[in-house]
Enzyme design. Structure first.
Site, short mmCIF file in Angstrom:
data_model
loop_
_atom_site.label_atom_id
_atom_site.label_comp_id
_atom_site.label_asym_id
_atom_site.label_seq_id
_atom_site.Cartn_x
_atom_site.Cartn_y
_atom_site.Cartn_z
N CYS A 1 0.83 -1.21 0.00
CA CYS A 1 0.00 0.00 0.00
C CYS A 1 0.86 1.27 0.00
O CYS A 1 1.49 1.56 -1.01
CB CYS A 1 -0.99 -0.07 1.16
N HIS B 1 -3.28 -5.27 1.95
CA HIS B 1 -2.57 -5.51 3.22
C HIS B 1 -2.64 -6.97 3.67
O HIS B 1 -3.42 -7.28 4.58
CB HIS B 1 -3.22 -4.65 4.32
N GLU C 1 -0.79 -8.41 5.61
CA GLU C 1 -0.32 -8.51 7.01
C GLU C 1 -1.44 -8.39 8.04
O GLU C 1 -1.23 -8.66 9.21
CB GLU C 1 0.76 -7.45 7.28
N1 GLN Z 1 -3.53 6.38 1.05
C1 GLN Z 1 -2.28 6.06 1.67
C2 GLN Z 1 -1.11 6.78 1.01
O1 GLN Z 1 -1.27 7.51 0.12
C3 GLN Z 1 -2.00 4.57 1.63
C4 GLN Z 1 -2.97 3.84 2.52
C5 GLN Z 1 -2.43 2.58 3.12
O2 GLN Z 1 -1.22 2.35 3.19
N2 GLN Z 1 -3.34 1.78 3.63
O3 GLN Z 1 -0.02 6.59 1.40
#
Ligand code: GLN
Length: 197
Positions: A78, A173, A175
Site C-alpha cells: 500500500c 494488506h 499482514e
Molecule cells: N492512502 C495512503 C497513502 O497515500 C495509503 C494507505 C495505506 O497504506 N493503507 O499513502
C-alpha cells in the site's frame, strides 16, 4: 536471515509479527546504518506522504534508494508500494518516492476511507487458493513498465500486485488478514538474493 521492516510510520508491527511467525529475525529500521544489517526490507502500509517526509528528515531516503537499486529485496504494501514506485500520481505537493519499481501508482485510487473494501483475488504465483485482500485508501498500479509484471488484477483489470526482480508490491494488506503467502514468497526472494546483513 535478518529482515528489516521500515518503522518510520504505519503498520510495521503487523509485518514484523508475520515475518517472525515465518521464522525470520526482524530488525525495525529507522536509521541508515540499520540498512547494512538486513537481507531484505518490508515497507509497510500507512501514509506515503508522511513516510516520505520522515525518510528524508531521517536521512534514509538516499540510502533506501541506493539499497533498492543495489538489488536489496524489498516488499511494499500500500503506502510502501507507493514509496517504491518510479512515478506517483495524485501525490501531495512535493511528494517524492524512493523509486526503483518500473510502475506508476495512483494514490487513493478508490476514493476516501469509506471506499475501503475487501475482495478475493487470484494470484497464480501463490497457488490456486485465492488471496483475501483488504484495500484501505489503496493505490492502484496504473502502468506496469517493461521491467515489471503484474501478479494480480481486480475483475475490472486494474493491477494491484506487481513484481520486478527483487521487488514485490501489493496495493492491499496481507499482514492484517492472516494471509502469509506474500511474506513467504518474499522470504524466498530474500533467501535467493543472498544479501548478508
Ligand atoms: N492512502 C495512503 C497513502 O497515500 C495509503 C494507505 C495505506 O497504506 N493503507 O499513502
Amino acid at each position: 536471515m535478518s529482515v528489516g521492516v521500515l518503522a518510520l510510520q504505519g503498520d510495521f508491527r503487523e509485518h514484523a509479527e508475520v515475518l517472525r511467525s515465518l521464522g525470520a529475525d526482524v530488525e525495525l529500521v529507522r536509521r541508515p546504518e540499520e540498512l547494512a544489517r538486513i537481507s531484505g526490507l518490508v515497507i509497510p502500509g500507512g501514509e506515503s506522504s508522511v513516510m516520505d517526509k520522515l525518510a528524508r528528515a531521517f536521512g534514509l531516503a538516499g540510502p533506501l534508494s541506493a539499497a533498492v537499486r543495489g538489488g536489496l529485496p524489498v516488499y511494499g504494501t500500500c503506502a510502501g508500494l507507493i514509496m517504491l514506485a518510479d512515478t506517483v500520481i495524485d501525490g501531495i505537493a512535493g511528494q517524492q518516492s524512493i523509486g526503483g519499481f518500473d510502475i506508476s501508482v495512483r494514490r487513493n485510487a478508490f476514493g476516501s476511507q469509506t471506499l475501503s473494501f475487501e475482495t478475493d483475488l487470484d494470484v497464480p504465483v501463490l497457488g490456486d487458493t485465492p488471496v483475501h485482500a483488504v484495500f484501505i485508501r489503496a493505490p492502484v498500479v496504473q502502468t506496469v513498465g517493461p521491467r515489471a509484471h503484474a501478479l494480480a488484477t481486480l475483475a475490472d483489470g486494474r493491477c494491484v500486485a506487481v513484481e520486478q526482480g527483487n521487488l514485490l508490491g501489493t496495493s492491499f494488506h496481507p499482514e492484517i488478514t492472516g494471509e502469509h503467502r506474500f511474506h513467504e514468497y518474499f522470504l524466498g526472494k530474500v533467501a535467493a538474493a543472498g544479501f548478508h546483513g
